[in-house]
Design an enzyme around this catalytic site. Structure first.
Site, PDB file in Angstrom:
ATOM      1  N   TYR A 193       1.153  -0.860   0.357  1.00  0.00           N
ATOM      2  CA  TYR A 193       0.135  -0.116   0.133  1.00  0.00           C
ATOM      3  C   TYR A 193       1.075   0.732  -0.045  1.00  0.00           C
ATOM      4  O   TYR A 193       1.756   1.358   0.582  1.00  0.00           O
ATOM      5  CB  TYR A 193      -1.061   0.012   1.051  1.00  0.00           C
ATOM      6  CG  TYR A 193      -0.151  -0.014   2.689  1.00  0.00           C
ATOM      7  CD1 TYR A 193       0.031   1.236   3.415  1.00  0.00           C
ATOM      8  CD2 TYR A 193       0.324  -1.406   3.293  1.00  0.00           C
ATOM      9  CE1 TYR A 193       0.932   1.418   4.124  1.00  0.00           C
ATOM     10  CE2 TYR A 193       0.668  -0.949   4.237  1.00  0.00           C
ATOM     11  CZ  TYR A 193       1.246   0.251   5.173  1.00  0.00           C
ATOM     12  OH  TYR A 193       1.907   0.275   6.220  1.00  0.00           O
ATOM     13  N   ARG A 214       5.025   0.981   0.475  1.00  0.00           N
ATOM     14  CA  ARG A 214       5.413  -0.666   1.349  1.00  0.00           C
ATOM     15  C   ARG A 214       5.317  -1.498   1.075  1.00  0.00           C
ATOM     16  O   ARG A 214       4.074  -1.634   0.658  1.00  0.00           O
ATOM     17  CB  ARG A 214       4.681   0.200   3.116  1.00  0.00           C
ATOM     18  CG  ARG A 214       5.015   1.423   3.630  1.00  0.00           C
ATOM     19  CD  ARG A 214       5.570   1.474   4.716  1.00  0.00           C
ATOM     20  NE  ARG A 214       7.008   0.661   5.228  1.00  0.00           N
ATOM     21  CZ  ARG A 214       7.167  -0.320   5.641  1.00  0.00           C
ATOM     22  NH1 ARG A 214       5.667  -0.059   6.855  1.00  0.00           N
ATOM     23  NH2 ARG A 214       8.461  -0.832   5.975  1.00  0.00           N
ATOM     24  N   HIS A 217       2.917  -6.204   4.919  1.00  0.00           N
ATOM     25  CA  HIS A 217       3.011  -6.825   5.993  1.00  0.00           C
ATOM     26  C   HIS A 217       2.185  -6.476   6.771  1.00  0.00           C
ATOM     27  O   HIS A 217       1.188  -5.777   7.304  1.00  0.00           O
ATOM     28  CB  HIS A 217       4.404  -5.638   6.198  1.00  0.00           C
ATOM     29  CG  HIS A 217       4.423  -3.781   6.943  1.00  0.00           C
ATOM     30  ND1 HIS A 217       4.052  -3.323   5.171  1.00  0.00           N
ATOM     31  CD2 HIS A 217       4.078  -3.126   7.671  1.00  0.00           C
ATOM     32  CE1 HIS A 217       3.429  -2.399   5.337  1.00  0.00           C
ATOM     33  NE2 HIS A 217       3.134  -2.219   7.073  1.00  0.00           N
TER      34      HIS A 217
HETATM   35  C1  BEZ Z   1       3.187   1.511   8.124  1.00  0.00           C
HETATM   36  O1  BEZ Z   1       3.217   1.736   8.538  1.00  0.00           O
HETATM   37  O2  BEZ Z   1       3.594   0.273   7.951  1.00  0.00           O
HETATM   38  C2  BEZ Z   1       4.191   2.961   7.931  1.00  0.00           C
HETATM   39  C3  BEZ Z   1       3.100   3.935   7.259  1.00  0.00           C
HETATM   40  C4  BEZ Z   1       3.765   4.375   6.975  1.00  0.00           C
HETATM   41  C5  BEZ Z   1       5.547   5.176   7.123  1.00  0.00           C
HETATM   42  C6  BEZ Z   1       6.269   4.454   7.800  1.00  0.00           C
HETATM   43  C7  BEZ Z   1       5.357   3.266   8.033  1.00  0.00           C
HETATM   44 FE    FE Z   2       2.546  -0.782   7.890  1.00  0.00          FE
END
Ligand code: BEZ
Ligand code: FE
Length: 305
Positions: A193, A214, A217
């Site tokens: 996402y 990302r 996870h």
């Molecule tokens: C997370 O929720 O994985 C995340 C989202 C934005 C920045 C860092 C971590």
């Molecule tokens: Fe996350």
């Protein structure tokens, strides 16, 4: 009136913090001044550039709410969060690797029974998660609080949805490990996402032609008496963004080879529509006495729990 040249100005500002009562705070402030001044001497910003930096930081602050932390997001995409994590976890001694907390560790993590399906109204292929928490020697850690949170099938966390205010948390919970250090639950297979791009941090990422993604996870924060809190993720093996996570949070050891299964029964004997997925992960704690970060916006009473 005293007039400073470029170098003397730095010395004067550093000296102005000399009476800071706490030695560590004094050190942090003086080093910050030195690094900032070095940056200015190196880059020669114009007044317009300096004003747009001020505007960027102002908008970053204005974007923050009780459930949105644009400054943490900024720290994440600049690699600062992972660097702070790295310098604080130099010696793992066999303990599970750590990674960023991220800006979505918000709100309550209510304890749920093992086996609960935490996916609520999210659609997707089912995933059974079985975890075990151990000490550095592999012995079970019973009674550990395991906070879990992950994005829904559209890549959003509950706290990003307007319904969060009225309906409360979803895909966000806590399990307590059993006498063998185990916990298990059902959810959906998460997807990769984008981080939020509707604020100044997203603007910067897109302007720099970086992608905002990302890899898929599940977040875990494991907290047990006598151990350092473990803040980590388990990544889904094979995700196409594992090598280019926008927040630089992936570590090889945190990638799980999630099994795709076609048998109609999950490990706890309950039936399931195939295909489904099985994530298995062992979390090794490091001895210590740290205190886990509390949700942003937690009341003092909640934070003291
Ligand atoms: C997370 O929720 O994985 C995340 C989202 C934005 C920045 C860092 C971590
Ligand atoms: Fe996350």
């Amino acid at each position: 009136m005293t007039q400073f040249n470029e170098a003397q100005l730095t010395e004067a500002v550093v000296a102005s913090f000399e009476r800071t009562p706490d030695a560590r705070t004094k050190f942090l402030l003086q080093e910050l001044v030195k690094s900032l001044h070095d940056y200015v001497r190196k880059t020669n910003p114009t007044f317009d550039e300096w004003a747009s930096a001020v505007d960027f930081l102002t908008r970053t602050g204005q974007k923050c709410t009780a459930s949105r932390q644009e400054f943490i997001l900024l720290s994440d995409v600049l690699g600062v969060s992972m660097l702070v994590d790295a310098v604080n976890h130099r010696e793992r001694g066999g303990a599970t690797e750590t990674t960023v907390l991220g800006p979505f560790y918000v709100g309550e993590h209510k304890v749920m029974a093992h086996g609960t399906d935490i996916s609520g109204t999210s659609v997707g292929e089912k995933m059974f998660v079985q975890g075990r928490v151990t000490d550095p020697a592999g012995a079970p850690v019973a009674g550990a609080a395991v906070d879990v949170w992950h994005a829904d099938d559209e890549g959003f966390y509950d706290s990003q949805r307007p319904a969060y205010e009225t309906e409360g948390p979803s895909l966000r919970t806590r399990f307590i490990t059993d006498s063998d250090g185990r916990f298990f639950f059902r959810t959906i297979l998460p997807c990769s996402y984008p981080i939020p791009t509707d604020g100044p941090v997203g603007e910067m990422i897109l302007y720099a032609q970086r992608h905002p993604m990302r890899p898929a996870h599940v977040h875990f924060l494991v907290d047990a008496k006598g151990y350092e809190p473990l803040i980590t993720h388990v990544f889904i093996g094979g995700d196409k963004y594992l090598d280019s996570d926008v927040v630089f949070g992936v570590k090889d050891e945190l990638i799980a080879q999630v099994e795709r299964r076609t048998d109609p029964v999950m490990p706890d004997g309950e039936s399931v529509a195939a295909p489904w997925h099985l994530m298995t992960y062992e979390f090794r704690m490091k001895a210590g006495a740290g205190i886990a970060p509390k949700p942003l916006g937690a009341t003092a009473a909640e934070a003291a729990e």
